[in-house]
Design an enzyme around this catalytic site. Structure first.
Site, PDB file in Angstrom:
ATOM      1  CE  LYS A  96      -0.927  -3.204   2.606  1.00 18.14           C
ATOM      2  NZ  LYS A  96      -0.895  -1.779   2.461  1.00 18.14           N
ATOM      3  CE  LYS A 154       0.960  -1.329   6.042  1.00 22.91           C
ATOM      4  NZ  LYS A 154       0.192  -0.066   6.163  1.00 22.91           N
TER       5      LYS A 154
HETATM    6  N1  LIG Z   1      -2.442   2.738  -2.029  1.00 20.52           N
HETATM    7  C1  LIG Z   1      -1.485   2.791  -1.109  1.00 20.52           C
HETATM    8  O1  LIG Z   1      -1.242   3.817  -0.502  1.00 20.52           O
HETATM    9  C2  LIG Z   1      -0.679   1.562  -0.800  1.00 20.52           C
HETATM   10  C3  LIG Z   1       0.417   1.671   0.074  1.00 20.52           C
HETATM   11  C4  LIG Z   1       1.208   0.549   0.357  1.00 20.52           C
HETATM   12  C5  LIG Z   1       0.878  -0.656  -0.229  1.00 20.52           C
HETATM   13  N2  LIG Z   1      -0.207  -0.743  -1.052  1.00 20.52           N
HETATM   14  C6  LIG Z   1      -0.509  -2.047  -1.633  1.00 20.52           C
HETATM   15  O2  LIG Z   1      -0.391  -1.961  -3.046  1.00 20.52           O
HETATM   16  C7  LIG Z   1      -1.312  -2.838  -3.653  1.00 20.52           C
HETATM   17  C8  LIG Z   1      -2.181  -2.045  -4.620  1.00 20.52           C
HETATM   18  O3  LIG Z   1      -2.834  -1.014  -3.942  1.00 20.52           O
HETATM   19  P1  LIG Z   1      -3.624   0.144  -4.708  1.00 20.52           P
HETATM   20  O4  LIG Z   1      -3.928   1.162  -3.681  1.00 20.52           O
HETATM   21  O5  LIG Z   1      -2.911   0.542  -5.925  1.00 20.52           O
HETATM   22  O6  LIG Z   1      -4.977  -0.630  -5.066  1.00 20.52           O
HETATM   23  P2  LIG Z   1      -6.028  -0.249  -6.202  1.00 20.52           P
HETATM   24  O7  LIG Z   1      -7.311  -0.911  -5.812  1.00 20.52           O
HETATM   25  O8  LIG Z   1      -6.021   1.193  -6.489  1.00 20.52           O
HETATM   26  O9  LIG Z   1      -5.414  -0.993  -7.464  1.00 20.52           O
HETATM   27  C9  LIG Z   1      -5.479  -2.369  -7.681  1.00 20.52           C
HETATM   28  C10 LIG Z   1      -5.804  -2.581  -9.143  1.00 20.52           C
HETATM   29  O10 LIG Z   1      -5.717  -3.960  -9.460  1.00 20.52           O
HETATM   30  C11 LIG Z   1      -6.751  -4.262 -10.380  1.00 20.52           C
HETATM   31  N3  LIG Z   1      -6.995  -5.701 -10.367  1.00 20.52           N
HETATM   32  C12 LIG Z   1      -7.734  -6.418  -9.513  1.00 20.52           C
HETATM   33  N4  LIG Z   1      -7.716  -7.725  -9.852  1.00 20.52           N
HETATM   34  C13 LIG Z   1      -6.955  -7.819 -10.946  1.00 20.52           C
HETATM   35  C14 LIG Z   1      -6.551  -8.893 -11.762  1.00 20.52           C
HETATM   36  N5  LIG Z   1      -6.947 -10.132 -11.507  1.00 20.52           N
HETATM   37  N6  LIG Z   1      -5.748  -8.635 -12.811  1.00 20.52           N
HETATM   38  C15 LIG Z   1      -5.330  -7.383 -13.078  1.00 20.52           C
HETATM   39  N7  LIG Z   1      -5.679  -6.308 -12.329  1.00 20.52           N
HETATM   40  C16 LIG Z   1      -6.482  -6.536 -11.284  1.00 20.52           C
HETATM   41  C17 LIG Z   1      -7.908  -3.419  -9.919  1.00 20.52           C
HETATM   42  O11 LIG Z   1      -8.839  -3.249 -10.958  1.00 20.52           O
HETATM   43  C18 LIG Z   1      -7.220  -2.131  -9.516  1.00 20.52           C
HETATM   44  O12 LIG Z   1      -7.122  -1.222 -10.590  1.00 20.52           O
HETATM   45  C19 LIG Z   1      -2.074  -3.503  -2.501  1.00 20.52           C
HETATM   46  O13 LIG Z   1      -1.436  -4.716  -2.169  1.00 20.52           O
HETATM   47  C20 LIG Z   1      -1.913  -2.518  -1.376  1.00 20.52           C
HETATM   48  O14 LIG Z   1      -2.015  -3.125  -0.094  1.00 20.52           O
HETATM   49  C21 LIG Z   1      -0.972   0.335  -1.354  1.00 20.52           C
HETATM   50  N1  LIG Z   2      -4.397   1.706   4.300  1.00 21.35           N
HETATM   51  C1  LIG Z   2      -3.009   1.850   4.582  1.00 21.35           C
HETATM   52  C2  LIG Z   2      -2.267   2.080   3.294  1.00 21.35           C
HETATM   53  C3  LIG Z   2      -0.842   1.699   3.353  1.00 21.35           C
HETATM   54  O1  LIG Z   2      -0.660   0.354   3.552  1.00 21.35           O
HETATM   55  C4  LIG Z   2      -2.825   3.017   5.553  1.00 21.35           C
HETATM   56  O2  LIG Z   2      -3.781   3.674   5.939  1.00 21.35           O
HETATM   57  O3  LIG Z   2      -1.700   3.255   5.987  1.00 21.35           O
END
Ligand SMILES: NC(=O)c1ccc[n+]([C@@H]2O[C@H](COP(=O)([O-])OP(=O)(O)OC[C@H]3O[C@@H](n4cnc5c(N)ncnc54)[C@H](O)[C@@H]3O)[C@@H](O)[C@H]2O)c1
Ligand SMILES: N[C@@H](CCO)C(=O)O
Ligand code: NA
Length: 441
Positions: free
Chosen positions: A105, A205
């Site tokens: 986002k 968002k």
């Molecule tokens: N976790 C949630 O609940 C959630 C919900 C909605 C959206 N998102 C979105 O999803 C995306 C990922 O979130 P997440 O919670 O899985 O994050 P996370 O930090 O768990 O995972 C991200 C991963 O990317 C890796 N990374 C960083 N730089 C890198 C690079 N240059 N090359 C390869 N890998 C690299 C990190 O080491 C890490 O393992 C974000 O954009 C987040 O906003 C997450």
């Molecule tokens: N940090 C976010 C994760 C989903 O974007 C939340 O609390 O809803």
């Protein structure tokens, strides 16, 4: 689909969401093949530290995300997060005709224009259901299902962390600090909760939702943003006393006429307001019952009427569900050499600054209980042209609690009213000042 060329997928990032994407791709491989009409094949996974990913096939791992994007893949799924290097990687992917699915986002709220233009240059797809409200289908309804209607308002709870904290404060009466500590201990709030509690996540968002709802390019900088750190136990108690509760709301709405603008829009008859701030809503409002880490978004459209989308807005598996849905969509498009929706920003409505966006307020005061107090307070409202909608006074032993709800007023008018009231000798304390939403004005 014997003989059908596989759809090759590059996965960028393998953290909370990425790990679940790999699991779903593996566990549901046969179903996905049947649904897409071709095998969906994971060609590589870009990570930072390969030795930390024992749960995924080692031969797929690489630390060179750029080489993976440049390789012979059809789709790039991005779950790294942040602006760089993801922006560069996704522009590269789209400019070389690869479809992109992203959950990012923050990136979309700042750079969607450039990403859509890159997609247009090659006819590639850009899908992002996971970026807003995780698993909850919301991007597709706004982009596709409601594309024939006129959306007037999108109002929702799009951040689970802050909703968990506000729900906790409402049910226990505890302070913001105590409840944040509890949320961190339970793993609902991140070690650095800034993006959530200061409203940055919700503002990104809101920008994405407003862009889709109003066919206008809206970025995070256009969104008025207030977080929840200032919400006090007194605010929550004041809300409860009047049958309301406090929520951090993302609000995107059409407003007609008047006011300044970001360009020369002196003649514009329609504006949009996009904002994130805490607000009191009636406990009977559909969003009031959305508690804990759940998300819900209320949409109003001319022909469709009112709709609510509710479910899990975060977490590895729910977010991966939305990513997989998008992956199936873009893979299907490739199988038939088709294309999903492009950016729709033709309306280019001006965003009205918050200073010119009147909202209703709830003000709780502790006052001396003697004749003339109410009229002194009411006079200050009149002086600042802030119209009072309702007043409630409850006498105690030697003082009284006075609750005032205003008609719509601007921030500036309300602030000067409250400053002056706070200085009246009969006012002992300004207990709570908060916006009110979800009620008829
Ligand atoms: N976790 C949630 O609940 C959630 C919900 C909605 C959206 N998102 C979105 O999803 C995306 C990922 O979130 P997440 O919670 O899985 O994050 P996370 O930090 O768990 O995972 C991200 C991963 O990317 C890796 N990374 C960083 N730089 C890198 C690079 N240059 N090359 C390869 N890998 C690299 C990190 O080491 C890490 O393992 C974000 O954009 C987040 O906003 C997450
Ligand atoms: N940090 C976010 C994760 C989903 O974007 C939340 O609390 O809803
Ligand atoms: Na979603």
């Amino acid at each position: 689909m014997p003989g059908q060329k596989p759809i090759k997928v590059a996965l960028l990032g393998c953290g909370t969401v990425g790990t679940e994407v790999v699991r779903l791709l593996t566990d549901h491989a046969a179903d996905l093949t049947a649904r897409v009409g071709a095998p969906v094949e994971l060609a590589g996974i870009a990570v930072r530290r390969p030795n930390k990913h024992r749960e995924v096939p080692a031969e797929l791992l690489t630390t060179d995300a750029q080489a993976l994007v440049e390789s012979d893949v059809d789709v790039v799924v991005e779950v790294i997060g942040g602006i760089e290097p993801t922006r560069t990687l996704l522009l590269q992917a789209l400019r070389s005709g690869k479809s992109v699915v992203t959950a990012n986002k923050a990136l979309l709220a700042e750079h969607s224009g450039e990403l859509f233009e890159a997609a247009d240059s090659t006819g590639a797809d850009l899908y992002f259901e996971a970026a807003v409200a995780g698993a909850i289908p919301l991007i597709r309804p706004l982009r596709e299902s409601l594309a024939g209607d006129r959306i007037t308002r999108v109002m929702g709870i799009v951040n689970g962390t802050t909703n968990f904290i506000l729900s906790g404060m409402d049910s226990t009466g505890a302070s913001y600090g105590e409840t944040l500590e509890e949320a961190t201990r339970l793993g609902y709030a991140e070690a650095d909760p800034t993006a959530d509690v200061d409203g940055f996540d919700a503002a990104s968002k809101a920008a994405i939702l407003a862009s889709l709802a109003f066919h206008t390019r809206v970025t995070a900088a256009d969104v008025h943003r207030e977080g929840i750190a200032q919400v006090s136990a007194a605010d929550i108690a004041a809300a409860k006393g009047l049958g309301r509760t406090v929520k951090l709301l993302a609000i995107c709405e059409r407003v007609s006429g008047g006011g300044a603008d970001r360009n020369d829009t002196a003649n514009a008859s329609e504006f949009i307001s996009v904002r994130v701030h805490p607000a009191m809503i009636p406990r009977t409002h559909p969003l009031a019952g959305v508690n804990g880490a759940f998300n819900a978004v209320f949409v109003e459209a001319d022909a469709a009427g009112e709709m609510m989308f509710y479910g899990k807005g975060a977490g590895g598996a729910p977010t991966a569900s939305a990513v997989l849905g998008d992956l199936v969509a873009v893979a299907r498009n490739r199988v038939v050499s088709g294309r999903g929706p492009r950016e729709s920003a033709y309306a280019a409505l001006p965003v009205r600054p918050m200073g010119q966006t009147p909202t209703r307020y709830h003000i709780s005061l502790d006052v001396a209980d003697r004749p003339g107090v109410l009229s002194q307070v009411a006079a200050v409202f009149a002086e600042h042209d802030v119209s009072i909608a309702a007043v409630r006074q409850e006498g105690r032993v030697d003082d009284a609690s006075l609750v005032i709800v205003t008609h719509a007023a601007t921030d500036a008018a309300l602030r000067s009213t409250v400053d002056k009231i706070g200085g009246l000798p009969v006012v002992r304390d300004v207990v709570s000042v908060m916006r009110v939403e979800g009620e008829e004005s």
